[in-house]
Design a protein around this motif. Structure first.
Motif, mmCIF file in Angstrom:
data_model
loop_
_atom_site.group_PDB
_atom_site.id
_atom_site.type_symbol
_atom_site.label_atom_id
_atom_site.label_comp_id
_atom_site.label_asym_id
_atom_site.label_seq_id
_atom_site.Cartn_x
_atom_site.Cartn_y
_atom_site.Cartn_z
ATOM 1 N N PRO A 54 1.837 30.000 2.424
ATOM 2 C CA PRO A 54 1.884 29.210 3.500
ATOM 3 C C PRO A 54 0.527 28.244 3.588
ATOM 4 O O PRO A 54 0.455 27.083 4.088
ATOM 5 C CB PRO A 54 2.287 29.869 4.750
ATOM 6 N N GLU A 58 0.213 24.487 5.179
ATOM 7 C CA GLU A 58 -0.285 24.589 6.732
ATOM 8 C C GLU A 58 -1.651 24.175 6.712
ATOM 9 O O GLU A 58 -2.027 23.666 7.581
ATOM 10 C CB GLU A 58 -0.154 25.877 7.201
ATOM 11 N N ALA A 84 6.092 20.571 3.450
ATOM 12 C CA ALA A 84 5.939 21.320 4.619
ATOM 13 C C ALA A 84 7.205 21.116 5.570
ATOM 14 O O ALA A 84 7.882 22.049 6.133
ATOM 15 C CB ALA A 84 4.726 20.729 5.338
ATOM 16 N N GLU A 85 7.919 20.084 5.773
ATOM 17 C CA GLU A 85 8.872 19.664 6.464
ATOM 18 C C GLU A 85 10.216 20.394 6.060
ATOM 19 O O GLU A 85 10.938 20.988 6.698
ATOM 20 C CB GLU A 85 9.306 18.309 6.370
ATOM 21 N N LYS A 88 10.422 24.436 6.150
ATOM 22 C CA LYS A 88 10.372 24.793 7.861
ATOM 23 C C LYS A 88 11.589 25.820 7.932
ATOM 24 O O LYS A 88 12.653 25.422 7.615
ATOM 25 C CB LYS A 88 10.482 23.630 8.821
ATOM 26 N N GLY A 89 11.257 26.992 8.492
ATOM 27 C CA GLY A 89 12.409 27.783 8.869
ATOM 28 C C GLY A 89 12.625 28.773 7.571
ATOM 29 O O GLY A 89 13.640 29.675 8.078
#
Length: 134
Positions: A54, A58, A84-85, A88-89
């Motif tokens: 990450p 990040e 990064a988009e 996500k999740g």
């Protein structure tokens, strides 16, 4: 030559000199750009599984993620913001408990782990070396 070496050779042929970042096994400098270069052999059909640290996206430790899928001829080049988009999740897994994802080469799709209904179309990133700003 192993797959990792083949992928690095292709990236060098496309982008020029790569300088390893000390203490980082998979991060290289290419001009001003920092690249995370990874590869995976075929696991199941056209599915390739990866994980990602990450802090790379990040904290913007890298500018681009390059993922070689099965050969040096199939490398996806993702700018950090778009990667990064997409991640996500994603579910965490593996020994390091980091986000995992699958690249489906036959469909050019990126699927964050645990999110089968949230795939991303990634055809435009295949061998897109020209997007790297050095």
């Amino acid at each position: 030559m192993d797959l990792r070496s083949e992928v690095l050779a292709r990236v060098r042929a496309e982008l020029g000199s790569l300088t390893p970042i000390p203490g980082e096994r998979s991060i290289y400098r290419c001009g001003k750009a920092r690249l995370n270069v990874r590869s995976a052999s075929q696991k199941n059909g056209d599915k390739y599984w990866f994980d990602v640290t990450p802090s790379f996206y990040e904290r913007r430790k890298v500018d681009y993620f390059l993922y070689g899928c099965g050969s040096a001829q199939k490398i996806y080049v993702f700018p950090v913001a778009e990667f990064a988009e997409m991640i996500k999740g994603a579910s965490l897994g593996g020994q390091k408990q980091v986000p995992n994802f699958t690249i489906y080469l036959d469909r050019h799709e990126f699927e964050p782990a645990g999110m089968a209904n949230s795939t991303h179309e990634i055809r435009r990133f295949l061998n897109a070396f020209s997007i790297v700003q050095r």
